[in-house]
Design a protein around this motif. Structure first.
Motif, PDB file in Angstrom:
ATOM      1  N   LEU A 107      31.466  23.229  21.752  1.00 15.29           N
ATOM      2  CA  LEU A 107      30.969  22.345  22.812  1.00 15.29           C
ATOM      3  C   LEU A 107      29.972  21.314  22.309  1.00 15.29           C
ATOM      4  O   LEU A 107      29.351  20.610  23.114  1.00 15.29           O
ATOM      5  CB  LEU A 107      30.310  23.176  23.924  1.00 15.29           C
ATOM      6  N   THR A 108      29.822  21.185  21.000  1.00 19.93           N
ATOM      7  CA  THR A 108      28.762  20.339  20.456  1.00 19.93           C
ATOM      8  C   THR A 108      28.903  18.870  20.852  1.00 19.93           C
ATOM      9  O   THR A 108      27.914  18.137  20.844  1.00 19.93           O
ATOM     10  CB  THR A 108      28.719  20.438  18.923  1.00 19.93           C
ATOM     11  N   ARG A 109      30.096  18.428  21.194  1.00 15.47           N
ATOM     12  CA  ARG A 109      30.284  17.023  21.578  1.00 15.47           C
ATOM     13  C   ARG A 109      30.243  16.815  23.093  1.00 15.47           C
ATOM     14  O   ARG A 109      30.545  15.728  23.579  1.00 15.47           O
ATOM     15  CB  ARG A 109      31.604  16.495  21.013  1.00 15.47           C
ATOM     16  N   SER A 110      29.873  17.836  23.818  1.00 16.12           N
ATOM     17  CA  SER A 110      29.747  17.696  25.266  1.00 16.12           C
ATOM     18  C   SER A 110      28.512  16.859  25.610  1.00 16.12           C
ATOM     19  O   SER A 110      27.610  16.679  24.787  1.00 16.12           O
ATOM     20  CB  SER A 110      29.648  19.075  25.934  1.00 16.12           C
ATOM     21  N   ARG A 111      28.481  16.353  26.831  1.00 13.35           N
ATOM     22  CA  ARG A 111      27.385  15.498  27.276  1.00 13.35           C
ATOM     23  C   ARG A 111      26.904  15.934  28.651  1.00 13.35           C
ATOM     24  O   ARG A 111      27.582  16.679  29.350  1.00 13.35           O
ATOM     25  CB  ARG A 111      27.837  14.036  27.356  1.00 13.35           C
ATOM     26  N   TYR A 112      25.749  15.427  29.035  1.00 18.88           N
ATOM     27  CA  TYR A 112      25.272  15.589  30.403  1.00 18.88           C
ATOM     28  C   TYR A 112      24.733  14.257  30.882  1.00 18.88           C
ATOM     29  O   TYR A 112      24.447  13.352  30.078  1.00 18.88           O
ATOM     30  CB  TYR A 112      24.193  16.678  30.502  1.00 18.88           C
ATOM     31  N   LEU A 113      24.609  14.113  32.186  1.00 22.02           N
ATOM     32  CA  LEU A 113      24.046  12.899  32.773  1.00 22.02           C
ATOM     33  C   LEU A 113      22.662  13.211  33.320  1.00 22.02           C
ATOM     34  O   LEU A 113      22.456  14.214  33.998  1.00 22.02           O
ATOM     35  CB  LEU A 113      24.931  12.359  33.891  1.00 22.02           C
ATOM     36  N   SER A 114      21.735  12.334  33.047  1.00 24.54           N
ATOM     37  CA  SER A 114      20.384  12.474  33.584  1.00 24.54           C
ATOM     38  C   SER A 114      20.411  12.456  35.107  1.00 24.54           C
ATOM     39  O   SER A 114      21.317  11.887  35.736  1.00 24.54           O
ATOM     40  CB  SER A 114      19.505  11.334  33.072  1.00 24.54           C
ATOM     41  N   THR A 115      19.399  13.053  35.711  1.00 21.31           N
ATOM     42  CA  THR A 115      19.305  13.015  37.181  1.00 21.31           C
ATOM     43  C   THR A 115      19.043  11.606  37.690  1.00 21.31           C
ATOM     44  O   THR A 115      19.143  11.354  38.897  1.00 21.31           O
ATOM     45  CB  THR A 115      18.185  13.947  37.668  1.00 21.31           C
ATOM     46  N   TYR A 116      18.706  10.674  36.799  1.00 22.53           N
ATOM     47  CA  TYR A 116      18.485   9.281  37.208  1.00 22.53           C
ATOM     48  C   TYR A 116      19.793   8.494  37.320  1.00 22.53           C
ATOM     49  O   TYR A 116      19.794   7.336  37.737  1.00 22.53           O
ATOM     50  CB  TYR A 116      17.577   8.571  36.205  1.00 22.53           C
ATOM     51  N   TRP A 117      20.888   9.111  36.920  1.00 23.76           N
ATOM     52  CA  TRP A 117      22.174   8.398  36.913  1.00 23.76           C
ATOM     53  C   TRP A 117      22.718   8.166  38.323  1.00 23.76           C
ATOM     54  O   TRP A 117      23.154   7.063  38.655  1.00 23.76           O
ATOM     55  CB  TRP A 117      23.189   9.196  36.091  1.00 23.76           C
ATOM     56  N   LEU A 118      22.706   9.185  39.169  1.00 26.23           N
ATOM     57  CA  LEU A 118      23.366   9.093  40.471  1.00 26.23           C
ATOM     58  C   LEU A 118      22.837   7.956  41.346  1.00 26.23           C
ATOM     59  O   LEU A 118      23.638   7.213  41.934  1.00 26.23           O
ATOM     60  CB  LEU A 118      23.269  10.420  41.222  1.00 26.23           C
ATOM     61  N   PRO A 119      21.519   7.763  41.473  1.00 23.55           N
ATOM     62  CA  PRO A 119      21.053   6.655  42.329  1.00 23.55           C
ATOM     63  C   PRO A 119      21.552   5.296  41.868  1.00 23.55           C
ATOM     64  O   PRO A 119      21.608   4.357  42.665  1.00 23.55           O
ATOM     65  CB  PRO A 119      19.520   6.751  42.222  1.00 23.55           C
ATOM     66  N   ARG A 120      21.910   5.195  40.595  1.00 28.31           N
ATOM     67  CA  ARG A 120      22.365   3.915  40.062  1.00 28.31           C
ATOM     68  C   ARG A 120      23.784   3.573  40.522  1.00 28.31           C
ATOM     69  O   ARG A 120      24.146   2.392  40.608  1.00 28.31           O
ATOM     70  CB  ARG A 120      22.336   3.975  38.528  1.00 28.31           C
TER      71      ARG A 120
END
Length: 285
Positions: A107-120
């Motif tokens: 899973l080393t190439r997996s990513r996550y999105l910051s909680t600041y992403w959705l409002p954008r």
């Protein structure tokens, strides 16, 4: 719990964690300042010429503070991890940062999105001027590093927050051929009836359609059942507990998601234990 979407504006403009301040020496501040170098003999005797300035000691650049995201959390965020209180969103960002720094091999190439992403992206309209530019700008919240090739990204974890509630989206990306990718979107929620998959999935699906290249078919969205929260304040901790447990599945993650075999993945006791573990980290920081 139902109401307006809680504010998700970052506490600082630099991103999900506070960058340590770089401290440098200021020995070059005064340009052209006269210096008087003592002779070897006078230095050995501890003497300098009368009236001459003592040699200026040039100090090396001070090292930056250690990269410990728990230490750099603002005080209000630290204080939010208390019994029977909702934790702040920045704690999720810090948890994700630490978790994704030690992923298992598959899973080393997996990513996550910051909680600041959705409002954008959540209120963008496809036909609105600047839509594509905003979609592109939202890529900066892909962490822990930019995506160079979507074929290398097996999963993406997305904390979802609105209507005073938090849930988790897991994106599974399957590259069949260089020009054909399947994307499966799984919604995991600890409370029924607030985050309807069709409602919270719309901005996620729209952004993915304009971000991931070479989609071979429409993105499919599925709801996955798990343990329900037993109070009104632990939804964020459920998001973190689910993320940790899913990552621990390693190569079994895809099969578990596809077959909905995640019902017993996280128990109420696990959520309580994680809250206590995070409290211990914040207390030591």
């Amino acid at each position: 719990m139902v109401g307006r979407r809680e504010s998700s504006e970052p506490n600082h403009t630099a991103g999900p964690s506070i960058d340590p301040v770089e401290i440098s020496s200021n020995h070059d501040d005064k340009k052209g300042a006269e210096t008087h170098e003592p002779t070897v003999a006078s230095t050995a005797l501890g003497l300098t010429k009368r009236g001459a300035k003592k040699p200026r000691q040039r100090s090396a650049t001070k090292p930056a503070p250690p990269q410990n995201s728990w230490i750099t959390l603002p005080s209000p965020v630290k204080l939010s991890i208390k019994p029977r209180e909702m934790v702040k969103g920045d704690l999720i960002n810090t948890f994700m940062e630490e978790t994704f720094s030690q992923l298992p091999p598959t899973l080393t190439r997996s990513r996550y999105l910051s909680t600041y992403w959705l409002p954008r992206v959540e209120n963008l309209d496809v036909g609105k001027p600047g839509f594509l530019a905003e979609m592109e700008a939202a890529k900066k919240w892909i962490l822990p590093s930019p995506v160079m090739d979507w074929a290398d990204v097996p999963y993406m974890f997305i904390p979802i927050h609105n209507y005073l509630h938090w849930s988790l989206m897991v994106v599974r990306i399957i590259t069949i051929t260089p020009s054909h990718r399947q994307v499966r979107l799984y919604h995991l929620d600890s409370h029924a009836g607030i985050h309807l998959p069709s409602r919270v999935g719309t901005p996620v699906r729209s952004w993915l359609e304009h971000t991931i290249q070479d989609l071979g078919e429409p993105i499919k969205l599925a709801k996955r059942d798990g343990v329900r929260q037993v109070n009104t304040y632990d939804c964020r901790v459920h998001v973190m507990a689910l993320t940790r447990s899913l990552i621990q599945l390693d190569d079994k993650l895809g099969w578990k998601l596809a077959t909905n075999e995640i019902k017993d993945l996280v128990k109420v006791a696990d959520v309580k234990q994680l809250r206590n573990q995070i409290l211990a980290k914040v207390t030591r920081a």
